[in-house]
Each structure stands twice: as structure tokens, then as C-alpha cells.
Design a protein around this motif. Structure first.
Motif, mmCIF file in Angstrom:
data_model
loop_
_atom_site.group_PDB
_atom_site.id
_atom_site.type_symbol
_atom_site.label_atom_id
_atom_site.label_comp_id
_atom_site.label_asym_id
_atom_site.label_seq_id
_atom_site.Cartn_x
_atom_site.Cartn_y
_atom_site.Cartn_z
ATOM 1 N N LEU A 46 0.805 -1.219 0.000
ATOM 2 C CA LEU A 46 0.000 0.000 0.000
ATOM 3 C C LEU A 46 0.839 1.271 0.000
ATOM 4 N N GLY A 47 2.157 1.122 -0.071
ATOM 5 C CA GLY A 47 3.020 2.290 -0.176
ATOM 6 C C GLY A 47 3.961 2.463 0.996
ATOM 7 N N CYS A 48 4.821 3.453 0.845
ATOM 8 C CA CYS A 48 5.815 3.799 1.853
ATOM 9 C C CYS A 48 5.321 5.001 2.647
ATOM 10 N N LEU A 49 5.290 4.857 3.961
ATOM 11 C CA LEU A 49 4.728 5.889 4.833
ATOM 12 C C LEU A 49 5.671 7.051 5.119
ATOM 13 N N ASN A 50 6.956 6.861 4.984
ATOM 14 C CA ASN A 50 7.884 7.948 5.280
ATOM 15 C C ASN A 50 8.853 8.254 4.140
ATOM 16 N N CYS A 51 8.508 7.831 2.951
ATOM 17 C CA CYS A 51 9.306 8.186 1.777
ATOM 18 C C CYS A 51 8.894 9.573 1.289
ATOM 19 N N SER A 52 9.789 10.220 0.601
ATOM 20 C CA SER A 52 9.550 11.546 0.047
ATOM 21 C C SER A 52 8.330 11.550 -0.882
ATOM 22 N N ARG A 53 7.649 12.671 -0.933
ATOM 23 C CA ARG A 53 6.489 12.810 -1.822
ATOM 24 C C ARG A 53 6.877 12.696 -3.293
ATOM 25 N N VAL A 59 3.187 7.169 -0.097
ATOM 26 C CA VAL A 59 1.755 7.472 0.075
ATOM 27 C C VAL A 59 1.513 8.978 -0.014
ATOM 28 N N TRP A 60 2.579 9.765 -0.026
ATOM 29 C CA TRP A 60 2.472 11.221 -0.103
ATOM 30 C C TRP A 60 2.603 11.731 -1.530
ATOM 31 N N ASN A 61 2.861 10.847 -2.494
ATOM 32 C CA ASN A 61 3.015 11.229 -3.896
ATOM 33 C C ASN A 61 1.639 11.241 -4.558
ATOM 34 N N LYS A 62 1.120 12.433 -4.765
ATOM 35 C CA LYS A 62 -0.234 12.609 -5.320
ATOM 36 C C LYS A 62 -0.390 11.938 -6.683
ATOM 37 N N ALA A 63 0.662 11.945 -7.471
ATOM 38 C CA ALA A 63 0.596 11.362 -8.812
ATOM 39 C C ALA A 63 0.978 9.882 -8.817
ATOM 40 N N GLY A 64 1.406 9.380 -7.687
ATOM 41 C CA GLY A 64 1.839 7.989 -7.615
ATOM 42 C C GLY A 64 0.687 7.033 -7.359
ATOM 43 N N ALA A 65 0.959 5.773 -7.555
ATOM 44 C CA ALA A 65 -0.058 4.730 -7.392
ATOM 45 C C ALA A 65 -0.534 4.591 -5.953
ATOM 46 N N TYR A 66 0.280 4.993 -4.977
ATOM 47 C CA TYR A 66 -0.073 4.787 -3.569
ATOM 48 C C TYR A 66 -0.503 6.072 -2.855
ATOM 49 N N GLY A 67 -0.418 7.194 -3.544
ATOM 50 C CA GLY A 67 -0.775 8.462 -2.923
ATOM 51 C C GLY A 67 -2.026 9.105 -3.478
ATOM 52 N N THR A 74 -5.646 2.727 -2.374
ATOM 53 C CA THR A 74 -4.827 3.611 -1.554
ATOM 54 C C THR A 74 -5.500 3.903 -0.210
ATOM 55 N N ILE A 75 -4.685 4.336 0.733
ATOM 56 C CA ILE A 75 -5.212 4.674 2.062
ATOM 57 C C ILE A 75 -5.895 6.033 2.084
ATOM 58 N N SER A 80 -11.971 3.259 -1.153
ATOM 59 C CA SER A 80 -11.085 2.092 -1.118
ATOM 60 C C SER A 80 -11.289 1.306 0.169
ATOM 61 N N PRO A 81 -11.135 -0.007 0.110
ATOM 62 C CA PRO A 81 -11.209 -0.775 1.361
ATOM 63 C C PRO A 81 -10.101 -0.370 2.337
ATOM 64 N N TYR A 82 -9.013 0.219 1.813
ATOM 65 C CA TYR A 82 -7.891 0.615 2.654
ATOM 66 C C TYR A 82 -7.955 2.076 3.079
ATOM 67 N N GLY A 83 -8.925 2.814 2.581
ATOM 68 C CA GLY A 83 -9.058 4.230 2.924
ATOM 69 C C GLY A 83 -10.378 4.584 3.578
ATOM 70 N N SER A 84 -11.302 3.666 3.570
ATOM 71 C CA SER A 84 -12.611 3.919 4.167
ATOM 72 C C SER A 84 -12.567 3.786 5.687
ATOM 73 N N PRO A 85 -13.098 4.758 6.400
ATOM 74 C CA PRO A 85 -13.139 4.629 7.857
ATOM 75 C C PRO A 85 -14.156 3.589 8.327
ATOM 76 N N TYR A 86 -14.864 2.968 7.382
ATOM 77 C CA TYR A 86 -15.889 1.976 7.718
ATOM 78 C C TYR A 86 -15.485 0.548 7.356
#
Length: 149
Positions: A46-53, A59-67, A74-75, A80-86
Motif C-alpha cells: 500500500l506504499g511507503c509511509l515515510n518516503c519523500s512525496r 503514500v504522499w506522492n499525489k501522482a503515484g499509485a499509492y498516494g 490507496t489509504i 477504497s477498502p484501505y481508505g474507508s473509515p468503515y
């Protein structure tokens, strides 16, 4: 990987207590890349949590697959099942017991990435807890949050 180190709250407090000037940076150990894996068997990257945008895995790269806020894996996508608070597979579900896990590139586990404060396997990494605890502010202005990374 182009990764920016994150300062933990403890490191910032120690620097302040030591009387460091505003321009000085505290010495710190290099943090590993915190990689997020979701799904029932925690095999879906689901991506890297502390990698540069600017990093394609971030996950901070807006144009990337995980951001992306629009991709179904994506979270940041509430659809998404990984981004929904439900959804129990999402880190944002306050009572999830099947949230994503965090590992480094060597496979070392750093616990679950979950807002569920009652989950005994919840991560204890300060930088990751900051993201979890500030989700509401982050998602309200994701573009500003991305600038931190």
C-alpha cells in the motif's frame, strides 16, 4: 529511494531541552522505510509511509499509485477498502482488528498501522502514530500534509 527522515516528538523535545538553536538539527539515527501492507493476509503493498512525496512508492506522492485520492487501492481514497473509515481493512477504522501492517525492507515488523488504540499490536513508532492520530486534519487538507514529505 529518496526518503526524508522524520523527527519523532521525543527527538524534538530532546533538542529543545538541550537548548539547540532554531537553525540546528538534532543528530538522529536513519529510520528505515516504513512499508505498508494490507489485505486479509497483509500481502498487498500500500506504499511507503515515510518516503519523500517525490518517490513513486510514497503514500504522499499525489501522482503515484499509492498516494492518489482516487485509486481504489490507496489509504487516501474513502472508496477504497484501505481508505474507508468503515472498512475493517483500513487503518482509519477506529475499531479495526485487520488493519494494514508496517514492515521495513528487511521484513522487520513495526506493528499494525491502525487508529484502534485498543489493538495491542498497534505500532509504537512516533512518526506513524502522528499520522494515525492526526488523520482527520491530514485528510481535510491532504495537499498541505504532503508538503511535509
Amino acid at each position: 529511494m529518496n526518503r526524508l527522515p522524520l523527527l519523532s516528538a521525543a527527538a524534538l523535545l530532546l533538542a529543545a531541552a538541550a537548548g539547540m538553536g532554531a537553525g540546528a538539527a538534532p543528530a538522529q539515527a536513519q529510520e528505515p522505510d516504513y512499508l505498508l501492507y494490507g489485505g486479509r493476509d497483509h500481502t498487498i503493498f500500500l506504499g511507503c509511509l515515510n518516503c519523500s512525496r517525490f518517490d513513486s512508492d510514497s503514500v504522499w506522492n499525489k501522482a503515484g499509485a499509492y498516494g492518489s485520492e482516487h485509486d481504489r487501492s490507496t489509504i487516501w481514497s474513502k472508496a477504497s477498502p484501505y481508505g474507508s473509515p468503515y472498512n475493517a481493512l483500513s487503518p482509519w477504522h477506529p475499531h479495526s482488528t485487520d488493519a494494514p501492517v508496517v514492515r521495513d525492507r528487511n521484513g522487520k515488523s513495526y506493528g499494525k498501522f491502525t487508529r484502534n488504540v485498543f489493538d495491542g499490536a498497534r505500532t509504537d513508532v512516533d512518526a506513524l502514530l502522528w499520522i494515525l492520530d492526526n488523520y482527520d486534519s491530514i485528510i481535510a487538507d491532504l495537499d498541505s500534509a504532503r508538503q511535509r514529505y
